[in-house]
Write an enzyme that holds these catalytic residues in place. Structure first.
Site, PDB file in Angstrom:
ATOM      1  N   ASP A  86     -66.833  65.012 100.300  1.00 45.79           N
ATOM      2  CA  ASP A  86     -66.508  65.973  99.248  1.00 45.79           C
ATOM      3  C   ASP A  86     -67.306  65.693  97.978  1.00 45.79           C
ATOM      4  O   ASP A  86     -67.563  64.542  97.614  1.00 45.79           O
ATOM      5  CB  ASP A  86     -65.010  65.873  98.942  1.00 45.79           C
ATOM      6  CG  ASP A  86     -64.558  66.876  97.891  1.00 45.79           C
ATOM      7  OD1 ASP A  86     -64.701  68.078  98.138  1.00 45.79           O
ATOM      8  OD2 ASP A  86     -64.082  66.435  96.831  1.00 45.79           O
ATOM      9  N   GLU A  91     -70.946  68.020 101.303  1.00 50.73           N
ATOM     10  CA  GLU A  91     -70.642  69.215 100.519  1.00 50.73           C
ATOM     11  C   GLU A  91     -71.423  69.063  99.215  1.00 50.73           C
ATOM     12  O   GLU A  91     -70.973  68.432  98.267  1.00 50.73           O
ATOM     13  CB  GLU A  91     -69.140  69.335 100.241  1.00 50.73           C
ATOM     14  CG  GLU A  91     -68.749  70.669  99.611  1.00 50.73           C
ATOM     15  CD  GLU A  91     -67.980  70.551  98.302  1.00 50.73           C
ATOM     16  OE1 GLU A  91     -67.831  71.569  97.613  1.00 50.73           O
ATOM     17  OE2 GLU A  91     -67.555  69.444  97.950  1.00 50.73           O
TER      18      GLU A  91
END
Length: 635
Positions: free
Chosen positions: A314, A367
């Site tokens: 993330d 990401e």
């Protein structure tokens, strides 16, 4: 059993960030020493005045079980006879300024169910895995050349039991999820699930992105071994498991990592380096070896101890840029005066090289929302970051902006659907329509679509078809496969009742058949071919908002032709150019009556005829229905 201790070798490796199974030493470990059953505890708190372990086994009394500091690196340890699996505990840390801090164990494998925030003694050994066939095949598979269609799932809201006084949350257990999720995912044709919010976190509304227990599968759904059961069961059903992993930041909760021993040992002490002002969270110090070891070993822990197939990392951009989300004066430049976080770059290279080198066939997924170069580039050959895949945020943004438009205005924005092909193979991409796109007043996927009720479904089928044909692996967030109208909320289950309505069931059936097609035809997932595997037939038909392209198979057998009509206008006299005089068989149409469309095709085989069209020597005549995507196979 020999006495368990944090020895000189442990200290050396930890100090070098190469103690890759550090979680087997730090934390709480049930052992027998001197004939007594109990638990060995160890914690890194280098600047503490003193440390003790408190818990249910000693009435939470800080005086009962003091810990001893071992060596210069600052690890404290003790053995507590009688402390057993399931007991709650914390570390009581006396800071140098005299404060008493009650901290959860950073390396705990199990936590107390929120709102409690203690750690729980666990024994994660001894689980009998039954996924040997999956693990063998994984080792032999190159993910970049394999089918990868991911179902992104928030386990706490995918399905819920009715709330009751005894069970106000209604969470499914890991075991219940294993069976229901496996059945659904198999039926729908996905290859993998990506699970949000597995690492322990105190606040449901963070969706698991503010982690306090990096080594603990959340207690919301059961024990660590029950989480192993979930992974094992999915593997036995030939479904891969990807976890969201959050090394970018951590929350300031009093029991967590922030100022762990009264000083900033996990984060930078200077808030210009150690805090995200927008998120209200702390930033890990990637230049400190013990912190790097904590994170790298954590990634290995999930993959090697829990057999997880990949990690979606993330907020990578927030790690790579020192000034991410910050204004002038809120950040410090690197030694060259730039905004690149040199320590985070080296961390990623170390992490990805190690994870993928030790665990063939696994995936590290970034990401990353900027144009940072070579995110998926080879570390040694290209000086890349070494990720397996990168989320394609640019494609997602352009695609959604186009799909939201009234069809009349799409002709003025035609390039939004073609621009991504200029960079489609600059990285190994995953096309994503994730949870982030269906929250915070962004609307669900079906409600992003223009038009009346039926138009929305026809638009969404066309959009999903284009996504499936576009190069890149695939990810779709739960609920969007059947057209959930409400925005997603972690507090309630998906609106499964909608499947009683024909249009929602037809959309779900269409997504299922799209995915079955995707897995059947290597032309759609052998992206290693790069531009050899994709050919525009007509990328310039803006006036009619029609796109046509070919996906070539590596063997040049079972190639696919896509024709995509993004307006409600019927084109009865439509011609599409083809490069060969090979008959084209219609294998899927979004306008088929089975999916709520109006276009019944009597004979699915279409023979090209000689005659230039779209710059090709042959063409196929096909009456194109409103919003239809027609997909043909040819050899």
């Amino acid at each position: 059993m020999a006495k368990m201790e944090f020895g000189e070798l442990d200290q050396y490796l930890f100090g070098q960030a190469t103690h890759y199974d550090i979680y087997k030493k730090l934390g709480a470990h049930p052992v027998t020493q001197n004939g007594k059953s109990g638990t060995y505890f160890a914690v890194w708190a280098p600047n503490a005045e003193d440390v003790s372990v408190v818990g249910e086994f000693n009435d939470w009394d800080p005086e009962r079980h003091p810990m001893k500091k071992t060596g210069p690196i600052g690890v404290w340890e003790t053995f507590v006879a009688g402390a057993k699996v399931g007991d709650l505990y914390k570390f009581c840390i006396r800071a140098m300024d005299g404060r008493l801090l009650y901290k959860a164990d950073p390396y705990a494998s199990w936590s107390e169910m929120r709102p409690g925030n203690a750690s729980r003694i666990a024994d994660i050994t001894g689980f009998k895995w039954g996924d040997a066939a999956w693990m063998k095949k994984r080792k032999e598979t190159d993910p970049r050349r394999a089918a990868l269609s991911i179902y992104e799932v928030h386990p706490g809201s995918w399905k819920k039991h009715p709330a009751s006084e005894a069970d106000p949350d209604g969470f499914y257990s890991y075991r219940e999820l294993a069976h229901e999720l496996a059945d659904y995912v198999k039926r729908m044709g996905y290859t993998h699930v990506e699970l949000m919010g597995i690492a322990e976190h105190p606040f449901d509304g963070s969706w698991g992105y503010q982690v306090t227990g990096y080594y603990a599968p959340t207690a919301r759904f059961g024990s660590p071994k029950e989480f192993k059961y979930l992974v094992n069961y999915l593997h036995k059903n030939k479904i891969g498991v990807i976890l969201d992993w959050v090394p970018a930041h951590f929350p300031k909760d009093a029991h967590g990592l922030a100022e762990f021993d009264g000083t900033c040992i996990y984060e930078h002490s200077d808030p210009r380096q150690g805090e995200h002002p927008d998120w209200g969270t702390k930033i890990f110090n990637y230049g400190k070896n013990e912190v790097k070891n904590f994170l790298i070993a954590n990634a290995l822990y999930w993959i090697e101890e829990f057999h997880v197939d990949g990690l979606r990392v993330d907020a990578v951009a927030s790690m790579l840029y020192l000034d991410y989300g910050k204004k002038d004066g809120q950040w410090i430049a690197n030694k060259y005066g730039g905004n690149e976080n040199l320590e985070a770059i080296e961390f990623f290279k170390h992490l990805n090289t190690l994870i993928l080198g030790r665990n063939k066939g696994t995936m590290m997924i970034a990401e990353e929302s900027t144009a940072w170069p070579k995110v998926t580039g080879d570390v040694e050959k290209e000086n890349g970051l070494g990720f397996t895949f990168k989320w394609n945020m640019g494609w997602m943004h352009d695609f959604l902006e186009y799909m939201k438009l009234d069809p009349y205005f799409r002709k003025f924005n035609h390039n939004k659907m073609t621009f991504s092909m200029t960079y489609a193979f600059s990285e190994a991409y995953i096309l994503v329509l994730s949870h982030d796109e269906v929250v915070h007043l962004k609307c669900s996927m079906i409600n992003k679509m223009p038009g009346e009720y039926d138009d929305k479904f026809e638009n969404l089928k066309a959009g999903y078809s284009f996504m499936m044909g576009h190069p890149g692996k695939k990810l779709l967030f739960m609920g969007q496969e059947f057209g959930q109208f409400q925005e997603w909320s972690e507090a309630r289950e998906l609106d499964w009742y909608l499947l009683r309505e024909a249009r929602h069931q037809q959309l779900q059936d269409y997504v299922r058949d799209l995915q079955m097609m995707y897995k059947k035809y290597p032309a759609l997932y052998a992206d290693a071919n790069g531009y050899d595997g994709f050919q525009w037939i007509n990328a310039d038909d803006a006036d009619r908002s029609i796109y046509s392209f070919i996906r070539w198979s590596p063997t040049k057998r079972n190639n696919l032709l896509f024709v995509c009509n993004f307006t409600p206008v019927e084109r009865k006299d439509y011609w599409v150019g083809v490069p060969q005089k090979k008959q084209c068989k219609l294998i899927l149409s979004s306008a088929d009556p089975a999916y709520g469309g109006q276009h019944h095709v009597d004979n699915p085989v279409f023979k090209p005829v000689k005659g230039e069209c779209d710059g090709q020597p042959y063409h196929v005549a096909y009456p194109l229905a409103p919003y239809e995507v027609a997909i043909f196979a040819f050899n």
